[in-house]
Write a protein that holds these residues in place. Structure first.
Motif, short mmCIF file in Angstrom:
data_model
loop_
_atom_site.label_atom_id
_atom_site.label_comp_id
_atom_site.label_asym_id
_atom_site.label_seq_id
_atom_site.Cartn_x
_atom_site.Cartn_y
_atom_site.Cartn_z
N SER A 38 32.62 43.21 41.24
CA SER A 38 33.87 43.57 41.97
C SER A 38 34.51 44.56 40.94
CB SER A 38 34.85 42.56 42.48
OG SER A 38 35.27 41.66 41.75
N VAL A 39 34.53 44.16 39.71
CA VAL A 39 35.22 44.79 38.57
C VAL A 39 34.60 46.30 38.48
CG1 VAL A 39 35.62 44.84 36.05
CG2 VAL A 39 36.00 42.98 37.27
N LEU A 40 32.93 46.05 38.54
CA LEU A 40 32.39 47.51 38.12
C LEU A 40 32.68 48.36 39.28
CD1 LEU A 40 28.86 45.95 36.88
CD2 LEU A 40 30.79 46.93 35.79
N ARG A 41 32.66 47.71 40.55
CA ARG A 41 32.88 48.41 41.99
C ARG A 41 34.14 49.22 41.76
NH1 ARG A 41 30.26 44.19 44.50
NH2 ARG A 41 32.28 43.34 44.96
N ALA A 42 35.07 48.62 41.26
CA ALA A 42 36.53 49.40 41.01
C ALA A 42 36.85 50.10 39.95
CB ALA A 42 37.73 48.27 41.09
N GLY A 43 35.69 50.28 39.16
CA GLY A 43 35.85 50.90 37.69
C GLY A 43 36.79 50.50 36.96
N ALA A 44 37.06 49.29 37.08
CA ALA A 44 38.03 48.43 36.27
C ALA A 44 37.61 47.77 34.82
CB ALA A 44 38.76 47.70 37.23
N LEU A 45 36.61 48.21 34.05
CA LEU A 45 36.37 47.59 32.87
C LEU A 45 37.61 47.58 31.85
CD1 LEU A 45 32.52 48.28 32.35
CD2 LEU A 45 33.83 46.25 32.80
N ALA A 46 38.06 48.85 31.93
CA ALA A 46 39.05 49.08 30.88
C ALA A 46 40.40 48.03 31.24
CB ALA A 46 39.65 50.50 31.05
N ASP A 47 40.71 47.77 32.42
CA ASP A 47 41.77 47.09 33.08
C ASP A 47 41.32 45.61 32.80
OD1 ASP A 47 43.12 49.19 34.32
OD2 ASP A 47 41.91 48.85 36.14
N LEU A 48 40.06 45.33 32.71
CA LEU A 48 39.67 43.95 32.26
C LEU A 48 39.93 43.47 31.05
CD1 LEU A 48 38.26 41.03 32.66
CD2 LEU A 48 36.09 42.44 32.35
N GLU A 49 39.59 44.69 29.99
CA GLU A 49 39.81 44.56 28.59
C GLU A 49 41.30 44.43 28.33
OE1 GLU A 49 38.44 46.38 24.59
OE2 GLU A 49 38.30 47.73 26.38
N ALA A 50 42.19 45.28 28.93
CA ALA A 50 43.53 45.11 28.80
C ALA A 50 44.04 43.75 29.57
CB ALA A 50 44.22 46.18 29.59
N ALA A 51 43.52 43.43 30.43
CA ALA A 51 44.03 41.94 31.05
C ALA A 51 43.81 40.99 30.02
CB ALA A 51 43.45 41.85 32.22
N VAL A 52 42.72 40.74 29.32
CA VAL A 52 42.20 39.65 28.51
C VAL A 52 42.99 39.70 27.18
CG1 VAL A 52 40.02 39.04 29.51
CG2 VAL A 52 40.19 40.72 27.75
N ARG A 53 43.37 40.96 26.84
CA ARG A 53 44.17 40.91 25.74
C ARG A 53 45.75 40.69 25.76
NH1 ARG A 53 41.56 43.47 21.50
NH2 ARG A 53 39.50 44.77 21.97
N SER A 54 46.13 41.00 26.90
CA SER A 54 47.34 40.58 27.28
C SER A 54 47.74 39.28 27.71
CB SER A 54 48.04 41.67 28.16
OG SER A 54 47.58 41.48 29.57
N SER A 55 47.08 38.86 28.45
CA SER A 55 47.16 37.38 28.97
C SER A 55 45.87 36.61 29.39
CB SER A 55 47.92 37.51 30.30
OG SER A 55 47.45 38.33 31.33
N GLY A 56 44.89 36.98 28.58
CA GLY A 56 43.69 36.02 28.76
C GLY A 56 43.83 34.61 28.27
N THR A 57 42.99 33.56 29.06
CA THR A 57 42.88 32.37 28.40
C THR A 57 41.70 32.09 27.69
OG1 THR A 57 43.92 31.64 30.65
CG2 THR A 57 42.64 30.05 29.10
N LYS A 58 41.88 31.42 26.45
CA LYS A 58 40.85 31.37 25.66
C LYS A 58 40.18 30.09 26.07
CE LYS A 58 42.85 33.37 21.30
NZ LYS A 58 43.41 33.27 20.04
N VAL A 59 38.88 29.90 26.27
CA VAL A 59 37.97 28.97 26.90
C VAL A 59 36.88 28.78 25.98
CG1 VAL A 59 36.54 28.15 28.74
CG2 VAL A 59 38.75 29.37 29.06
N GLN A 60 36.57 27.83 25.39
CA GLN A 60 35.30 27.50 24.59
C GLN A 60 34.07 27.72 25.43
OE1 GLN A 60 37.39 27.46 21.43
NE2 GLN A 60 35.23 26.65 21.27
N LEU A 61 33.10 27.99 24.64
CA LEU A 61 31.83 28.25 25.32
C LEU A 61 31.27 27.06 26.26
CD1 LEU A 61 29.76 30.49 22.79
CD2 LEU A 61 31.46 31.37 24.56
N ASP A 62 31.37 25.81 25.41
CA ASP A 62 30.83 24.62 25.98
C ASP A 62 31.80 24.17 27.25
OD1 ASP A 62 32.93 23.71 24.60
OD2 ASP A 62 31.53 22.50 23.27
N ALA A 63 32.80 24.67 27.68
CA ALA A 63 33.65 24.15 28.56
C ALA A 63 33.33 24.80 29.89
CB ALA A 63 35.18 24.71 28.28
N VAL A 64 32.29 26.03 29.90
CA VAL A 64 31.79 26.64 31.43
C VAL A 64 30.22 26.37 31.65
CG1 VAL A 64 33.50 28.35 30.64
CG2 VAL A 64 31.05 28.71 30.19
#
Length: 283
Positions: A38-64
């Motif tokens: 859905s991110v790709l369909r919306a052409g929103a990769l740049a928005d995703l990058e901005a979103a994780v930089r501004s308010s992204g949650t840090k999650v350890q790899l082994d927590a998913v």
């Protein structure tokens, strides 16, 4: 960016790989764009990058729990016989057009998941490949424009049940058993990959190198494949194209080298990480 899909806190999610962590976008972003497709369909990769930089949650790899890069692609295309070394070992003639077959989404597994040999076959083979993820859809895409339609690249293992593949001249049965198509560990966006022809693919079985090739060795190049597929069907954001495997498959070794319970198979492509999967048997 390196982008991965996974389940986190009981829901399908995705994020940006950052060292030993994922940066997961906030809930409002995930509600608007519930998966990477859905991110790709919306052409929103740049928005995703901005979103994780501004308010992204840090999650350890082994927590998913990892998922295939695109968990349920609308279309999965695979290119057969696309390296000279593989054509030679299969004793096939040169072709004028790419050999295209399809995979089902429910055959896909993630990095770390067990690749499943069906219990009634002993001929379960590896096929390390480069996968393309489509970012911008289209029909009748010209070769000159093909790279503009690619969101990114990932490792793929087109696990093949050789006896079922060869029941007839149609390959579909041997390429679609559940748990045979490994896809991951993440997608690297095209802007970070640069010249895909400079990448090297390597497949290892229990640490032994069994396939190694440059992506520049593809017979039908990525633009040719995209142009050809898009002539007969529209490509959509989130669609996946596995571009073919080089020589060295287990089925053509003497003696044959098939995957069995307890094996570990790895596909590594320069800059795209290592797709590692244990091998087991389907119940």
């Amino acid at each position: 960016m390196k982008l991965a899909s996974f389940t986190y806190q009981g829901r399908v999610a995705y994020g940006v790989v950052h060292g030993d962590q994922y940066l997961v976008p906030a809930a409002d972003f995930l509600n608007r764009f519930p998966d990477l497709a859905s991110v790709l369909r919306a052409g929103a990769l740049a928005d995703l990058e901005a979103a994780v930089r501004s308010s992204g949650t840090k999650v350890q790899l082994d927590a998913v729990q990892a998922l295939p890069v695109i968990p349920a692609p609308g279309k999965i295309f695979c290119v057969g016989l696309n390296y000279k070394t593989h054509v030679a070992e299969m004793k096939r003639a040169d072709a004028d057009y790419p050999a295209i077959f399809v995979r089902f989404a429910d055959s896909l597994i993630a990095a770390g998941d067990t690749m499943l040999r069906p219990s009634f076959s002993e001929r379960f083979d590896y096929e390390g490949e480069l996968a393309i993820v489509i970012g911008k859809g289209g029909r009748h895409i010209a070769q000159a424009d093909a790279f503009d339609h690619i969101a990114g690249y990932a490792c793929f293992n087109d696990g093949s049940v050789r006896d079922w593949q060869r029941h007839t001249h149609q390959w579909t049965p041997g390429k679609n058993f559940p748990g045979t198509g490994a896809f991951g560990p993440y997608m690297v966006t095209a802007d970070e990959v640069g010249d895909v022809n400079a990448l090297t693919l390597q497949t290892r079985l229990n640490g032994e190198v069994v396939q190694k090739a440059s992506l520049s060795d593809l017979i039908f190049t990525i633009p040719v494949v995209i142009e050809y597929i898009s002539r007969f069907t529209p490509l959509s954001p989130g669609d996946v194209i596995a571009t073919g495997t080089p020589g060295g498959v287990g089925d053509k070794r003497q003696p044959p080298l098939y995957m069995k319970d307890g094996d570990v198979v790895e596909v590594e492509i320069t800059g795209l990480g290592i797709l590692r999967n244990p091998v087991g048997t389907a119940a």
